[in-house]
Design a protein around this motif. Sequence first.
Motif, PDB file in Angstrom:
ATOM      1  N   GLY A  17     -22.865  -9.897   8.919  1.00 44.15           N
ATOM      2  CA  GLY A  17     -21.583 -10.148   8.287  1.00 44.15           C
ATOM      3  C   GLY A  17     -20.733 -11.096   9.107  1.00 44.15           C
ATOM      4  N   CYS A  18     -19.502 -11.285   8.650  1.00 51.44           N
ATOM      5  CA  CYS A  18     -18.603 -12.253   9.265  1.00 51.44           C
ATOM      6  C   CYS A  18     -17.288 -11.634   9.714  1.00 51.44           C
ATOM      7  N   ARG A  19     -16.872 -10.525   9.080  1.00 48.67           N
ATOM      8  CA  ARG A  19     -15.555  -9.951   9.374  1.00 48.67           C
ATOM      9  C   ARG A  19     -15.634  -8.428   9.472  1.00 48.67           C
ATOM     10  N   SER A  20     -15.052  -7.903  10.556  1.00 46.55           N
ATOM     11  CA  SER A  20     -14.943  -6.459  10.754  1.00 46.55           C
ATOM     12  C   SER A  20     -13.473  -6.060  10.712  1.00 46.55           C
ATOM     13  N   TYR A  21     -13.238  -4.760  10.492  1.00 48.76           N
ATOM     14  CA  TYR A  21     -11.872  -4.233  10.412  1.00 48.76           C
ATOM     15  C   TYR A  21     -11.734  -3.046  11.355  1.00 48.76           C
ATOM     16  N   LEU A  22     -10.683  -3.083  12.182  1.00 50.45           N
ATOM     17  CA  LEU A  22     -10.366  -1.987  13.091  1.00 50.45           C
ATOM     18  C   LEU A  22      -9.042  -1.376  12.649  1.00 50.45           C
ATOM     19  N   ALA A  23      -9.113  -0.126  12.205  1.00 47.63           N
ATOM     20  CA  ALA A  23      -7.910   0.619  11.824  1.00 47.63           C
ATOM     21  C   ALA A  23      -7.609   1.639  12.901  1.00 47.63           C
ATOM     22  N   VAL A  24      -6.344   1.942  13.090  1.00 45.54           N
ATOM     23  CA  VAL A  24      -5.901   2.955  14.051  1.00 45.54           C
ATOM     24  C   VAL A  24      -5.040   3.975  13.311  1.00 45.54           C
ATOM     25  N   ARG A  25      -5.241   5.237  13.636  1.00 43.93           N
ATOM     26  CA  ARG A  25      -4.472   6.298  12.965  1.00 43.93           C
ATOM     27  C   ARG A  25      -2.988   6.107  13.256  1.00 43.93           C
ATOM     28  N   GLY A  26      -2.177   6.130  12.182  1.00 42.42           N
ATOM     29  CA  GLY A  26      -0.750   5.874  12.300  1.00 42.42           C
ATOM     30  C   GLY A  26      -0.367   4.452  11.962  1.00 42.42           C
ATOM     31  N   GLY A  27      -1.361   3.557  11.898  1.00 44.21           N
ATOM     32  CA  GLY A  27      -1.093   2.171  11.527  1.00 44.21           C
ATOM     33  C   GLY A  27      -0.450   1.382  12.656  1.00 44.21           C
ATOM     34  N   PHE A  28      -0.497   0.081  12.526  1.00 43.73           N
ATOM     35  CA  PHE A  28       0.135  -0.801  13.504  1.00 43.73           C
ATOM     36  C   PHE A  28       1.621  -0.929  13.181  1.00 43.73           C
ATOM     37  N   ASP A  29       2.429  -0.684  14.190  1.00 44.44           N
ATOM     38  CA  ASP A  29       3.882  -0.615  14.009  1.00 44.44           C
ATOM     39  C   ASP A  29       4.504  -1.989  14.246  1.00 44.44           C
ATOM     40  N   VAL A  30       4.277  -2.884  13.310  1.00 45.08           N
ATOM     41  CA  VAL A  30       4.856  -4.224  13.373  1.00 45.08           C
ATOM     42  C   VAL A  30       5.728  -4.423  12.143  1.00 45.08           C
ATOM     43  N   ALA A  31       6.737  -5.265  12.273  1.00 45.48           N
ATOM     44  CA  ALA A  31       7.693  -5.457  11.183  1.00 45.48           C
ATOM     45  C   ALA A  31       7.061  -6.212  10.026  1.00 45.48           C
ATOM     46  N   PRO A  32       7.230  -5.727   8.806  1.00 47.45           N
ATOM     47  CA  PRO A  32       6.719  -6.477   7.651  1.00 47.45           C
ATOM     48  C   PRO A  32       7.537  -7.740   7.402  1.00 47.45           C
ATOM     49  N   VAL A  33       6.894  -8.744   6.868  1.00 50.04           N
ATOM     50  CA  VAL A  33       7.547  -9.984   6.453  1.00 50.04           C
ATOM     51  C   VAL A  33       7.290 -10.153   4.964  1.00 50.04           C
ATOM     52  N   LEU A  34       8.353 -10.186   4.174  1.00 46.93           N
ATOM     53  CA  LEU A  34       8.238 -10.243   2.708  1.00 46.93           C
ATOM     54  C   LEU A  34       7.344  -9.110   2.205  1.00 46.93           C
ATOM     55  N   GLY A  35       7.572  -7.935   2.776  1.00 51.97           N
ATOM     56  CA  GLY A  35       6.898  -6.744   2.282  1.00 51.97           C
ATOM     57  C   GLY A  35       5.476  -6.543   2.743  1.00 51.97           C
ATOM     58  N   SER A  36       4.990  -7.355   3.677  1.00 48.64           N
ATOM     59  CA  SER A  36       3.597  -7.246   4.106  1.00 48.64           C
ATOM     60  C   SER A  36       3.490  -7.456   5.610  1.00 48.64           C
TER      61      SER A  36
END
Length: 327
Positions: free
Chosen positions: A109-128
């Motif tokens: 494959g070409c792309r992997s995803y790393l999720a962390v419990r609680g999510g990344f606490d960064v400010a959304p920009v235009l709702g994302s």
Amino acid sequence: MSIEVIKPGLLTTLQDAGRRGYASLGVGRAGAMDEPSWRLANALVGNHAGEAALEITLAGPTLRFQRDAVIALTGGIIEARANGRPLPPWTSCFVPADTLLRLGVMRHGCRSYLAVRGGFDVAPVLGSRSTDLHACIGPLQGRALQALDVIPFGQHAAGHWFRAGKQVQALRWGLDPQPWLDYEQAPLALMRGHHYPSLDEASQRALFAQRFAVSKDSNRTGSRLEGAPLHLRQPLELISEATLPGTLQLPPSGQPILLLAEAPVTGGYPRIGQLAAVDLARLAQRRPGDAIYFRETSMDEAFERLHKREEALQRLLQRIEQRLDSA
């Protein structure tokens, strides 16, 4: 409380479902290229739907966890070691504070995803919380991870399915990636675009018959395809028209460009095809040099396949939630 970036990897960005609804303002969607893998990574750590994850391209970063965390790796199969111990993909893992996570090359494959419990606490920009590299919008001023970045993640219980301790742990069960990864690299389903009739007859046949290859110049904006050039019957003078992920454009070079997550909202090249949305995730896992074949599809078939995949994904998400609750 945070993850420290020791090495950033080839291209690592924060991505969620993307910022939809701003096309009229000229703002594209961005978001995870392989949406099912992103959703499954979040499910495996017990997150609510929609949390951002790290999207890793071909070669991964080295990260240090400053406190205990529960993580999951999905998508392309990547080499992963936590404090020197191999870390399995497609399952939930506990990493204690001060764990050094080394993510190496992607074996498939070409792309992997790393999720962390609680999510990344960064400010959304235009709702994302998605990073749009093309428009420089999103976390970290819209750029990829760099060494010395510190990314906070949410306060959340470590998960009752792990015992407290100082050792790296993994669940005894995980997901089979086979249904979600493009191991066979089967043809991608393509509908005829508005300007398909403007191709000459030989190019119309070639579009659904010849082998293309993903160019090394591809990125999150589009997969540039290499093959025998396609030709128009005659030059066209066009005004910019709406585009979206999956639009197949034909520039003057005759080498098609298949737009991806960071597709511009308009484009002036002829639109000779539209990829079925269900195959966007499969395209996202094609590496430079991988073969691309197209088969013709209809709108009805494209909707039916997307509906069936969503049903299967929802069943799996519910099953993951049940197993975590009963662990």
